[in-house]
Design a protein around this motif. Structure first.
Motif, PDB file in Angstrom:
ATOM      1  N   GLY A 138       0.863  -1.179   0.000  1.00 45.56           N
ATOM      2  CA  GLY A 138       0.000   0.000   0.000  1.00 45.56           C
ATOM      3  C   GLY A 138       0.897   1.226   0.000  1.00 45.56           C
ATOM      4  N   ILE A 139       0.767   2.039  -1.022  1.00 47.10           N
ATOM      5  CA  ILE A 139       1.656   3.198  -1.122  1.00 47.10           C
ATOM      6  C   ILE A 139       0.841   4.468  -0.923  1.00 47.10           C
ATOM      7  CG2 ILE A 139       3.137   4.496  -2.704  1.00 47.10           C
ATOM      8  CD1 ILE A 139       4.174   1.826  -3.696  1.00 47.10           C
ATOM      9  N   ASP A 140       1.201   5.217   0.097  1.00 47.74           N
ATOM     10  CA  ASP A 140       0.443   6.438   0.393  1.00 47.74           C
ATOM     11  C   ASP A 140       1.008   7.599  -0.411  1.00 47.74           C
ATOM     12  OD1 ASP A 140      -1.037   4.931   2.067  1.00 47.74           O
ATOM     13  OD2 ASP A 140      -0.243   5.751   3.933  1.00 47.74           O
ATOM     14  N   LEU A 141       0.116   8.194  -1.213  1.00 51.23           N
ATOM     15  CA  LEU A 141       0.525   9.238  -2.139  1.00 51.23           C
ATOM     16  C   LEU A 141      -0.225  10.527  -1.865  1.00 51.23           C
ATOM     17  CD1 LEU A 141       0.178   6.930  -5.202  1.00 51.23           C
ATOM     18  CD2 LEU A 141       2.248   8.256  -4.818  1.00 51.23           C
ATOM     19  N   VAL A 142       0.447  11.639  -2.120  1.00 51.21           N
ATOM     20  CA  VAL A 142      -0.256  12.910  -2.097  1.00 51.21           C
ATOM     21  C   VAL A 142       0.022  13.625  -3.419  1.00 51.21           C
ATOM     22  CG1 VAL A 142      -0.197  13.152   0.405  1.00 51.21           C
ATOM     23  CG2 VAL A 142       1.689  14.089  -0.961  1.00 51.21           C
ATOM     24  N   ARG A 143      -0.848  14.554  -3.709  1.00 46.87           N
ATOM     25  CA  ARG A 143      -0.730  15.288  -4.958  1.00 46.87           C
ATOM     26  C   ARG A 143      -0.574  16.760  -4.618  1.00 46.87           C
ATOM     27  NH1 ARG A 143      -4.985  14.572  -9.961  1.00 46.87           N
ATOM     28  NH2 ARG A 143      -3.582  15.373 -11.548  1.00 46.87           N
ATOM     29  N   THR A 144       0.365  17.416  -5.304  1.00 50.00           N
ATOM     30  CA  THR A 144       0.569  18.832  -5.003  1.00 50.00           C
ATOM     31  C   THR A 144       0.354  19.710  -6.226  1.00 50.00           C
ATOM     32  OG1 THR A 144       2.928  18.485  -5.369  1.00 50.00           O
ATOM     33  CG2 THR A 144       2.165  18.408  -3.092  1.00 50.00           C
ATOM     34  N   GLY A 145       0.060  19.089  -7.358  1.00 48.95           N
ATOM     35  CA  GLY A 145      -0.177  19.876  -8.569  1.00 48.95           C
ATOM     36  C   GLY A 145      -0.696  18.957  -9.654  1.00 48.95           C
ATOM     37  N   PRO A 146      -1.015  19.510 -10.837  1.00 47.15           N
ATOM     38  CA  PRO A 146      -1.595  18.686 -11.900  1.00 47.15           C
ATOM     39  C   PRO A 146      -0.763  17.433 -12.178  1.00 47.15           C
ATOM     40  CG  PRO A 146      -1.595  20.993 -12.539  1.00 47.15           C
ATOM     41  CD  PRO A 146      -0.859  20.920 -11.231  1.00 47.15           C
ATOM     42  N   GLY A 147       0.540  17.592 -12.308  1.00 46.51           N
ATOM     43  CA  GLY A 147       1.361  16.424 -12.619  1.00 46.51           C
ATOM     44  C   GLY A 147       2.270  16.017 -11.480  1.00 46.51           C
ATOM     45  N   GLU A 148       2.004  16.548 -10.294  1.00 44.18           N
ATOM     46  CA  GLU A 148       2.935  16.316  -9.186  1.00 44.18           C
ATOM     47  C   GLU A 148       2.345  15.388  -8.131  1.00 44.18           C
ATOM     48  OE1 GLU A 148       4.146  20.236  -7.752  1.00 44.18           O
ATOM     49  OE2 GLU A 148       3.885  20.871  -9.839  1.00 44.18           O
ATOM     50  N   PHE A 149       2.894  14.177  -8.121  1.00 44.26           N
ATOM     51  CA  PHE A 149       2.526  13.205  -7.088  1.00 44.26           C
ATOM     52  C   PHE A 149       3.762  12.903  -6.264  1.00 44.26           C
ATOM     53  CE2 PHE A 149      -0.528  12.517 -10.470  1.00 44.26           C
ATOM     54  CZ  PHE A 149      -1.719  12.369  -9.778  1.00 44.26           C
ATOM     55  N   ARG A 150       3.564  12.733  -4.978  1.00 42.39           N
ATOM     56  CA  ARG A 150       4.694  12.344  -4.144  1.00 42.39           C
ATOM     57  C   ARG A 150       4.286  11.223  -3.210  1.00 42.39           C
ATOM     58  NH1 ARG A 150       9.158  15.687  -3.993  1.00 42.39           N
ATOM     59  NH2 ARG A 150       8.915  17.660  -5.107  1.00 42.39           N
ATOM     60  N   VAL A 151       5.255  10.350  -2.940  1.00 38.62           N
ATOM     61  CA  VAL A 151       4.992   9.244  -2.028  1.00 38.62           C
ATOM     62  C   VAL A 151       5.235   9.717  -0.604  1.00 38.62           C
ATOM     63  CG1 VAL A 151       5.658   6.920  -1.323  1.00 38.62           C
ATOM     64  CG2 VAL A 151       5.659   7.542  -3.744  1.00 38.62           C
ATOM     65  N   LEU A 152       4.242   9.501   0.245  1.00 36.30           N
ATOM     66  CA  LEU A 152       4.337   9.895   1.642  1.00 36.30           C
ATOM     67  C   LEU A 152       4.923   8.768   2.477  1.00 36.30           C
ATOM     68  CD1 LEU A 152       3.486  12.561   2.874  1.00 36.30           C
ATOM     69  CD2 LEU A 152       1.249  11.575   3.351  1.00 36.30           C
ATOM     70  N   GLU A 153       4.459   7.579   2.237  1.00 38.66           N
ATOM     71  CA  GLU A 153       5.059   6.418   2.888  1.00 38.66           C
ATOM     72  C   GLU A 153       4.640   5.139   2.188  1.00 38.66           C
ATOM     73  OE1 GLU A 153       3.343   7.094   6.913  1.00 38.66           O
ATOM     74  OE2 GLU A 153       2.589   5.043   6.753  1.00 38.66           O
ATOM     75  N   ASP A 154       5.407   4.081   2.480  1.00 36.35           N
ATOM     76  CA  ASP A 154       5.124   2.760   1.924  1.00 36.35           C
ATOM     77  C   ASP A 154       4.597   1.883   3.052  1.00 36.35           C
ATOM     78  OD1 ASP A 154       6.567   3.219  -0.720  1.00 36.35           O
ATOM     79  OD2 ASP A 154       8.159   3.627   0.719  1.00 36.35           O
ATOM     80  N   ASN A 155       3.703   0.960   2.718  1.00 39.18           N
ATOM     81  CA  ASN A 155       3.203   0.002   3.706  1.00 39.18           C
ATOM     82  C   ASN A 155       3.414  -1.395   3.160  1.00 39.18           C
ATOM     83  OD1 ASN A 155       1.614   1.812   5.770  1.00 39.18           O
ATOM     84  ND2 ASN A 155       1.177   2.584   3.724  1.00 39.18           N
ATOM     85  N   CYS A 156       4.377  -2.092   3.739  1.00 42.98           N
ATOM     86  CA  CYS A 156       4.758  -3.407   3.199  1.00 42.98           C
ATOM     87  C   CYS A 156       4.235  -4.570   4.029  1.00 42.98           C
ATOM     88  CB  CYS A 156       6.276  -3.507   3.124  1.00 42.98           C
ATOM     89  SG  CYS A 156       6.992  -2.396   1.920  1.00 42.98           S
ATOM     90  N   ARG A 157       3.619  -4.289   5.167  1.00 48.71           N
ATOM     91  CA  ARG A 157       3.192  -5.386   6.028  1.00 48.71           C
ATOM     92  C   ARG A 157       1.772  -5.805   5.645  1.00 48.71           C
ATOM     93  NH1 ARG A 157       6.445  -2.992  11.306  1.00 48.71           N
ATOM     94  NH2 ARG A 157       7.282  -1.370   9.972  1.00 48.71           N
TER      95      ARG A 157
END
Lengths: 467, 272
Positions: A138-157
Motif C-alpha cells: 500500500g503506497i500512500d501518495l499525495v498530490r501537489t499539482g496537476p502532474g505532481e505526485f509524491r509518495v508519503l510512505e510505503d506500507n509493506c506489512r
C-alpha cells in the motif's frame, strides 16, 4: 493550492462527468443521498481502521459521495510508479536478508537496517517463494499539482483499507447507477480474485488441487476485523484464528468438521512478534506454535513475509529512490517528499531551526499521532518536540508542509474543497497486479491536512477513467 | 579430541497438559573446530531430525507431544571431534552478517557501567584482539562465578552491578560491552568439558563470540577466562541467551512445570 476538479476555466477534464452530475443533482438531493449512503454502510456493518491507527472498531468512517477521479494518463503514470516501487521494495527485502549488497555499496546505512527493530534475524538466508516478501504493498501518495505526485510512505506489512475501496464503489454503484452508465470507470471488483490469485501463486507446492489459503486474524476485537472477514468472504477463503490452526508433522493444519486440512498459504493479519510463541513473543496467543519453522522449511507461505516491515520504516523510506536506481537501474517515476533525518546532525540542525515550517513525524509512529505540524503548532508544542528530538534524534524525521490537493466534498455548509491523499494497493505474486483505484482519504475539517480516520478523516470512492 | 556428550532435559507437568511443542537447536554444526561423528536427538524416545538450517548456521527442529502429556524428555547425545582453534570460528555455514550482531536486546543493553568497563579494556592500547582479551579478563575479575545468584532473565547491567553470576551473565556482559564499542558480538550456547559450573547441576555452557577485524568470529569465555579450546562443543548462536536458547517450549494447558537437566561430557572411550 491545487483543486483536482475546479481549474481556472471550469472543471478539469477527468472531472467533467462528476461536475455535470453535481450540477444536475443539486445540493438538497445530494444531502438526502448522503443520509441514504450512511444507512447502507451501517447495514453492511463495515467498520474500519487504517493500519496502526487503532481507534474504535465500531465507528463508521464518514463516506463522502463526491468521487475522486484520475484520468487515464494520470493513472498510467501513477501505476508505473507504484509498480516500480513495489518491485524495488521487494528487491531490497531479499537483498537485506541475504548478502546485503546495497549496504556493502554504502547506498543505505547498515545500522539503519540491521539495527531496525523490524529487521528479523530469523529471516536471514531464507528464500520465500518468488523472493517476494511484501505481497500487498500500500503506497500512500499525495498530490501537489496537476502532474505532481509524491509518495508519503510505503506500507509493506498488511496495509488495510482495501475493503473501503470495494465497499465505497459498491455503494456508489447501487445508489447512482446512472452515474456509472455515463462515465467509463475502471472496475475495482476484481481485487478479491486477484488477491486470491496472488496468494495461490505463492503456495509452496502445486498439486492437482487448488492451494488452501486462509486469512489469519487476531479476532473480533481487532480494529480491522471487519476487513479480515470481508476479504476472506470475497476470496472464498477461510477466516481463521490461532485456535483453528496447529502444526504437526512438519506442516500447518486447519481444524475442520471433516478433520484436519493442510494449509498452504496464510494471509496473516497479525504482527510479526505474535506469529509464533516458539520463536517470537512466548506469551502470544494470536499465533501458532511451530508456524515459523514450517514456513522456513518451505512447507507453508506467510503473506506478508515476517520482517517485511524493515522496508516501510520512515527512515528507510528516504532511500527508496536509491533502491529503485540500485536494483532496477531505472529513474524513479514517483518522487519522495524531501525528508530530513534527525539522526544526521546537519539535518537535525535544520529541523530544529525550522520547526515552524516542517511536519515532524516519529519514525515508528503512525495514524497521525506523535506528529507535529509546525505551522499549526503552538510555541509550546514546538518546544516540546525540540526536546523530544534532542533526546532521541533517530526516532524522528521531518518533511516540509505540503500543499495537498483538494477535491470537492459535501460539508454541512455545502460543497467545499477538502484535502485528500491516496492509497493504492499493489499485489505482488509471480506477476504484479494493480487494481485501478484505491482508497482516497479526505480531511473533513476545513484546512486540515490530517486525513487519518482516527482524526476526523473520511473516505471517497476513487475513479480511474478508462478513456 | 573426541568428546562424548549426553544432554538430557526433562520437563514434568502436574497435572498433565494437552500438548507441548519444543523448538530445538541441539545439533552441533560442523566447522573447523568441531565435527559431530555421531549425533542423535530424541523427544520421548522418538528421533527428531532438523527441519532447516537458520541464518546462524544452526539446524533447528520443532516437535510436538500431544495428549495427556505428563513428561517430555529431550535427549541429545553423540560424539563430536574437536580441535583447538584458539576460539576462532572458521568454516561455519552461516548467513548472519556481523553488522546484525550490533543490535542490543533487552538482556544486553549496555548501561554506563558496562560502557565504562568496555572503555577500560581499550586503555592499554594494543590490537583489537588484545583489547578483547582484556575485556574478557575484566569481566572475569568483576563477576565472580556463583550459581543461583542470578536467573535466566537477569540483564547484563544487573549482573555486572551485582558482581556475581554464571556463564550466561559473563557472556551477556562481554556482549553488551563489545557492542558498546561497535564490535559485533553474539551469544553461543554449548558444552564444555572443564566448565567451572561443574558438579551435579551442570547444564549447558555459554560464552560470547566477538567479531574482530581481519580475524572473524572469536569465542571468549569469561567464566573460564579462556578462548574456547578442543574441550568446547558449540551448539548454537543468537543475539543473547534468550535468542540462542537450545530449547524453547510452548505448553498448551496449565500444569505446574518441573525441569531437570543433566549434561554428561567425557573424552570418548572414557565414559563412566
Amino acid at each position: 493550492m491545487f483543486d483536482e476538479m475546479n481549474g481556472d476555466d471550469g472543471a478539469r477534464p477527468p472531472y467533467c462527468g462528476v461536475a455535470h452530475w453535481l450540477d444536475t443533482l443539486g445540493l438538497a438531493t445530494l444531502d438526502g443521498k448522503r443520509r441514504e449512503a450512511e444507512t447502507l454502510f451501517r447495514r453492511s456493518g463495515i467498520t474500519f481502521a487504517v493500519y496502526g491507527e487503532g481507534g474504535d472498531p465500531e465507528r463508521l468512517i464518514p463516506f463522502d459521495l463526491i468521487p475522486r477521479v484520475f484520468g487515464r494518463d494520470e493513472w498510467q503514470r501513477l501505476a508505473a510508479g507504484i509498480v516500480q516501487r513495489a518491485r524495488a521494495l521487494n528487491a531490497f527485502l531479499w537483498d537485506v536478508y541475504h548478502r546485503g549488497e546495497i549496504l556493502r555499496a554504502g547506498v543505505v546505512p547498515e545500522a539503519l537496517v540491521y539495527r531496525n527493530r523490524a529487521f528479523l534475524p530469523e529471516m536471514v538466508g531464507f528464500d520465500p517463494p518468488g523472493r517476494i516478501y511484501a505481497h500487498i504493498v500500500g503506497i500512500d501518495l499525495v498530490r501537489t499539482g496537476p502532474g505532481e505526485f509524491r509518495v508519503l510512505e510505503d506500507n509493506c506489512r498488511t496495509p488495510s483499507g482495501v475493503s473501503y475501496m470495494l465497499e465505497n464503489r459498491e455503494i456508489m454503484m447501487r445508489m447512482f447507477p446512472e452515474l456509472f452508465a455515463g462515465n467509463r470507470v475502471e472496475p475495482v471488483d476484481g481485487y478479491a480474485d486477484q488477491l486470491r490469485a496472488t496468494l495461490e501463486d505463492m503456495a509452496p507446492r502445486h498439486g492437482p488441487r487448488a492451494p488452501v489459503c486462509v486469512v489469519l486474524t487476531p479476532g473480533p476485537f481487532n480494529a480491522a476485523y471487519y476487513e479480515h472477514s470481508y476479504l476472506a468472504d470475497q476470496m472464498g477463503a477461510e477466516l481463521v484464528e490461532a485456535r483453528d490452526l496447529f502444526v504437526d508433522d512438519g506442516a500447518l493444519w486447519m481444524k475442520t468438521t471433516r478433520g484436519p486440512t493442510r494449509v498452504d498459504v496464510v494471509y496473516r493479519r497479525i504482527d510479526d512478534e505474535f506469529l509464533d510463541p516458539l520463536v517470537f513473543r512466548p506469551d502470544s496467543y494470536l499465533g501458532v506454535a511451530g508456524l515459523m519453522d514450517v514456513y522456513r522449511a518451505g512447507r507453508v507461505t506467510l503473506v506478508s513475509a515476517p520482517g517485511a516491515g524493515v522496508a516501510d520504516d520512515k527512515a528507510v523510506y528516504c532511500y527508496v529512490p536509491e533502491m529503485i536506481r540500485f536494483y532496477l537501474g531505472e529513474a524513479p517515476v514517483l518522487e519522495n517528499v524531501p525528508t530530513w533525518q534527525c539522526a544526521l546532525p546537519e539535518h537535525r540542525d535544520h529541523v530544529l531551526t525550522h520547526l515552524d515550517e516542517l511536519v515532524v513525524k516519529e519514525v515508528h509512529g503512525s495514524g497521525g499521532y506523535g506528529m507535529l505540524i509546525g505551522p499549526r503548532a503552538s510555541a509550546a508544542e514546538r518546544a516540546e518536540f525540540a526536546r523530544k528530538i534532542a533526546h532521541d534524534p533517530a526516532a524522528f524525521i521531518a518533511q516540509p508542509t505540503l500543499s495537498l490537493s483538494t477535491v470537492p466534498t459535501l460539508t454541512p455548509r455545502g460543497i467545499a474543497s477538502r484535502h485528500v491523499d491516496f492509497r493504492p494497493f499493489c499485489l505482488v505474486g509471480r506477476q504484479i497486479r494493480l487494481t485501478p483505484g484505491g482508497l482516497t482519504r479526505v480531511a473533513l475539517r476545513e484546512g486540515s491536512l490530517v486525513v487519518n480516520s482516527s482524526q476526523g478523516g473520511g473516505v471517497k470512492d476513487t475513479w480511474v477513467l478508462s478513456e | 579430541m573426541q568428546l562424548a556428550i549426553r544432554h538430557r532435559t526433562r520437563y514434568r507437568y502436574d497435572p498433565a497438559v494437552a500438548a507441548v511443542g519444543v523448538r530445538l537447536k541441539l545439533y552441533p554444526p560442523t566447522f573447523a573446530a568441531q565435527h559431530p561423528v555421531a549425533w542423535t536427538v530424541a523427544v520421548n524416545g522418538v528421533a527428531v531430525a532438523p527441519g532447516f538450517r537458520d541464518g546462524w548456521g544452526d539446524q533447528v527442529a520443532t516437535h510436538f507431544v500431544r495428549g495427556e502429556v505428563a513428561a517430555v524428555e529431550i535427549e541429545a547425545a553423540g560424539v563430536v571431534d574437536t580441535r583447538d582453534e584458539a576460539g576462532v570460528v572458521r568454516g561455519l555455514r552461516e548467513a548472519v552478517r556481523p553488522g546484525m550482531c550490533l543490535r542490543a536486546t533487552p538482556r544486553t543493553e549496555a548501561d554506563s557501567a558496562i560502557a565504562a568497563l568496555a572503555r577500560e579494556a581499550l586503555e592499554d592500547g594494543g590490537t583489537q584482539l588484545q583489547q578483547a582479551h582484556r575485556l574478557q579478563d575484566l569481566v572475569t575479575a568483576r563477576i565472580a562465578y556463583r550459581a543461583g545468584h542470578t536467573d535466566g532473565a537477569t540483564t547484563a547491567p544487573v549482573a555486572l552491578a551485582s558482581g556475581a553470576g554464571v556463564c550466561q551473565d559473563h557472556a551477556h556482559v562481554v556482549i553488551a560491552a563489545a557492542r558498546s564499542l561497535g564490535w559485533p558480538a553474539r551469544y553461543v550456547a554449548g558444552y564444555c568439558l572443564h566448565a567451572e559450573d561443574g558438579g551435579d547441576d551442570v547444564a549447558t555452557h555459554a560464552w560470547a563470540e566477538l567479531w574482530l577485524d581481519g580475524i572473524g568470529w572469536v569465542g571468549f569465555d569469561a567464566s573460564n577466562d579462556l578462548c574456547p579450546t578442543d574441550a568446547y562443543v558449540r551448539l548454537c548462536a543468537g543475539l543473547d541467551a534468550f535468542d540462542a536458547a537450545p530449547i524453547r517450549g510452548h505448553v498448551e494447558g496449565a500444569g505446574a512445570e518441573a525441569l531437570d537437566v543433566r549434561v554428561a561430557i567425557h573424552p570418548a572411550g572414557a565414559e563412566q
